[in-house]
Design a protein around this motif. Structure first.
Motif, PDB file in Angstrom:
ATOM      1  N   GLU A 193      20.751  10.473   0.782  1.00 28.14           N
ATOM      2  CA  GLU A 193      19.712  10.554  -0.230  1.00 28.14           C
ATOM      3  C   GLU A 193      18.433   9.867   0.228  1.00 28.14           C
ATOM      4  OE1 GLU A 193      20.937   9.581  -4.171  1.00 28.14           O
ATOM      5  OE2 GLU A 193      22.867  10.546  -3.900  1.00 28.14           O
ATOM      6  N   GLU A 194      18.426   9.320   1.450  1.00 21.43           N
ATOM      7  CA  GLU A 194      17.232   8.682   1.965  1.00 21.43           C
ATOM      8  C   GLU A 194      16.307   9.755   2.538  1.00 21.43           C
ATOM      9  OE1 GLU A 194      16.300   4.619   4.282  1.00 21.43           O
ATOM     10  OE2 GLU A 194      17.882   5.840   5.117  1.00 21.43           O
ATOM     11  N   HIS A 195      15.022   9.694   2.186  1.00 22.60           N
ATOM     12  CA  HIS A 195      14.042  10.689   2.626  1.00 22.60           C
ATOM     13  C   HIS A 195      13.078  10.065   3.620  1.00 22.60           C
ATOM     14  CE1 HIS A 195      15.053  13.791  -0.365  1.00 22.60           C
ATOM     15  NE2 HIS A 195      15.395  12.761  -1.113  1.00 22.60           N
ATOM     16  N   VAL A 196      12.787  10.798   4.688  1.00 20.28           N
ATOM     17  CA  VAL A 196      11.812  10.351   5.674  1.00 20.28           C
ATOM     18  C   VAL A 196      10.434  10.780   5.179  1.00 20.28           C
ATOM     19  CG1 VAL A 196      11.020  10.568   8.051  1.00 20.28           C
ATOM     20  CG2 VAL A 196      13.464  10.515   7.556  1.00 20.28           C
ATOM     21  N   LEU A 197       9.573   9.796   4.962  1.00 14.79           N
ATOM     22  CA  LEU A 197       8.224  10.077   4.500  1.00 14.79           C
ATOM     23  C   LEU A 197       7.260  10.188   5.673  1.00 14.79           C
ATOM     24  CD1 LEU A 197       8.169   7.518   1.572  1.00 14.79           C
ATOM     25  CD2 LEU A 197       8.657   9.956   1.442  1.00 14.79           C
ATOM     26  N   VAL A 198       7.420   9.309   6.648  1.00 14.98           N
ATOM     27  CA  VAL A 198       6.559   9.298   7.828  1.00 14.98           C
ATOM     28  C   VAL A 198       7.443   9.028   9.035  1.00 14.98           C
ATOM     29  CG1 VAL A 198       4.710   8.073   9.031  1.00 14.98           C
ATOM     30  CG2 VAL A 198       4.548   8.414   6.572  1.00 14.98           C
ATOM     31  N   ASN A 199       7.258   9.812  10.092  1.00 23.65           N
ATOM     32  CA  ASN A 199       7.930   9.565  11.365  1.00 23.65           C
ATOM     33  C   ASN A 199       6.886   9.742  12.451  1.00 23.65           C
ATOM     34  OD1 ASN A 199       9.740   9.052  13.346  1.00 23.65           O
ATOM     35  ND2 ASN A 199      10.845  10.981  13.164  1.00 23.65           N
ATOM     36  N   ASN A 200       6.095   8.719  12.666  1.00 30.36           N
ATOM     37  CA  ASN A 200       4.990   8.768  13.610  1.00 30.36           C
ATOM     38  C   ASN A 200       5.447   8.159  14.923  1.00 30.36           C
ATOM     39  OD1 ASN A 200       2.624   8.139  15.104  1.00 30.36           O
ATOM     40  ND2 ASN A 200       1.425   8.330  13.249  1.00 30.36           N
ATOM     41  N   LYS A 201       5.790   9.027  15.885  1.00 33.77           N
ATOM     42  CA  LYS A 201       6.297   8.552  17.168  1.00 33.77           C
ATOM     43  C   LYS A 201       5.187   7.952  18.021  1.00 33.77           C
ATOM     44  CE  LYS A 201      10.166  11.606  17.053  1.00 33.77           C
ATOM     45  NZ  LYS A 201      10.711  12.877  17.369  1.00 33.77           N
TER      46      LYS A 201
ATOM     47  N   SER B  49       0.832  -1.208   0.000  1.00 33.97           N
ATOM     48  CA  SER B  49       0.000   0.000   0.000  1.00 33.97           C
ATOM     49  C   SER B  49       0.864   1.255   0.000  1.00 33.97           C
ATOM     50  CB  SER B  49      -0.954   0.005   1.193  1.00 33.97           C
ATOM     51  OG  SER B  49      -0.222   0.073   2.394  1.00 33.97           O
ATOM     52  N   LEU B  50       2.022   1.189   0.628  1.00 35.88           N
ATOM     53  CA  LEU B  50       2.914   2.340   0.667  1.00 35.88           C
ATOM     54  C   LEU B  50       3.404   2.701  -0.729  1.00 35.88           C
ATOM     55  CD1 LEU B  50       4.433   4.339   2.430  1.00 35.88           C
ATOM     56  CD2 LEU B  50       6.272   2.695   2.551  1.00 35.88           C
ATOM     57  N   GLY B  51       3.623   1.710  -1.549  1.00 33.40           N
ATOM     58  CA  GLY B  51       4.080   1.961  -2.909  1.00 33.40           C
ATOM     59  C   GLY B  51       3.067   2.740  -3.708  1.00 33.40           C
ATOM     60  N   LEU B  52       1.820   2.687  -3.323  1.00 36.46           N
ATOM     61  CA  LEU B  52       0.782   3.402  -4.043  1.00 36.46           C
ATOM     62  C   LEU B  52       0.496   4.778  -3.468  1.00 36.46           C
ATOM     63  CD1 LEU B  52      -1.714   0.447  -4.388  1.00 36.46           C
ATOM     64  CD2 LEU B  52      -0.100   1.263  -6.109  1.00 36.46           C
ATOM     65  N   VAL B  53       0.968   5.051  -2.246  1.00 38.14           N
ATOM     66  CA  VAL B  53       0.564   6.264  -1.557  1.00 38.14           C
ATOM     67  C   VAL B  53       1.633   7.359  -1.532  1.00 38.14           C
ATOM     68  CG1 VAL B  53      -0.193   7.166   0.656  1.00 38.14           C
ATOM     69  CG2 VAL B  53      -1.003   4.963  -0.101  1.00 38.14           C
ATOM     70  N   LEU B  54       2.870   7.003  -1.224  1.00 36.40           N
ATOM     71  CA  LEU B  54       3.876   8.016  -0.919  1.00 36.40           C
ATOM     72  C   LEU B  54       4.856   8.235  -2.059  1.00 36.40           C
ATOM     73  CD1 LEU B  54       4.666   6.786   2.647  1.00 36.40           C
ATOM     74  CD2 LEU B  54       3.225   8.678   2.015  1.00 36.40           C
ATOM     75  N   VAL B  55       5.216   9.497  -2.285  1.00 35.42           N
ATOM     76  CA  VAL B  55       6.226   9.796  -3.284  1.00 35.42           C
ATOM     77  C   VAL B  55       7.219  10.864  -2.835  1.00 35.42           C
ATOM     78  CG1 VAL B  55       4.850   9.129  -5.255  1.00 35.42           C
ATOM     79  CG2 VAL B  55       4.675  11.439  -4.416  1.00 35.42           C
ATOM     80  N   ALA B  56       6.957  11.593  -1.778  1.00 36.62           N
ATOM     81  CA  ALA B  56       7.838  12.690  -1.387  1.00 36.62           C
ATOM     82  C   ALA B  56       8.199  12.576   0.084  1.00 36.62           C
ATOM     83  CB  ALA B  56       7.158  14.022  -1.645  1.00 36.62           C
ATOM     84  N   GLY B  57       9.216  13.337   0.506  1.00 37.33           N
ATOM     85  CA  GLY B  57       9.630  13.334   1.899  1.00 37.33           C
ATOM     86  C   GLY B  57      10.745  14.327   2.106  1.00 37.33           C
TER      87      GLY B  57
END
Length: 160
Positions: free
Chosen positions: A30-38, A14-22
């Motif tokens: 070059e690694e981007h944090v898309l979600v950091n839900n503590k 599902s993540l492959g269909l939802v997220l593209v930026a970070g």
């Protein structure tokens, strides 16, 4: 164990269909944090890596890190509530952005937010260290029972 592996696979699909930026963790990384839900102990990152089939082509790789708190309670503010046995992760909830941002349209500034479900309370599996958690408990003193309030996260409840 099978259910947690199945959960990770479902999240990855599902993540492959939802997220593209970070945003990048480190300016040189070059690694981007898309979600950091503590609150739900989830971090989702992405980066471009060389394709195995075609080294001249880059593909987007996403990594999902879920920390499951083993002694989490159904109600984290009640130490007597039963242990939590079900953890639910919905990418739409993890990715929602409720902080309003100002945008300019036609010379006028408007406030907008990216999610419509921001009024719903978030289910937390661990303490948010910025929030003060308390609970009431019965205290027996000289034969009389009183309900007292106890602090569960002292660092966030008391000023320095």
């Amino acid at each position: 164990m099978k259910s947690s592996l199945l959960l990770c696979v479902a999240l990855a699909i599902s993540l492959g269909l939802v997220l593209v930026a970070g945003y990048p963790r480190d300016p040189e990384d070059e690694e981007h944090v898309l979600v950091n839900n503590k609150c739900q102990c989830v971090t989702v990152t992405s980066k471009f890596v060389p394709s195995k089939e075609n080294p001249d082509e880059e593909i987007l790789q996403r990594n999902i890190r879920i920390l499951v708190p083993l002694k989490a309670r159904e109600n984290i503010s009640d130490p007597l509530s039963p242990l939590r046995t079900t953890f639910v992760y919905r990418m739409t909830d993890l990715c929602k952005k409720c902080d309003p941002v100002e945008i300019e349209l036609g010379g006028e500034i408007y406030k907008a937010q990216q999610s419509t479900s921001c009024d719903e309370p978030e289910t937390c599996y661990t303490y948010n260290r910025d929030k003060c958690y308390t609970t009431n408990f019965p205290f027996l003193y000289h034969g009389e029972t009183k309900n007292l309030q106890a602090v569960l996260t002292p660092a966030s409840c008391y000023a320095d």
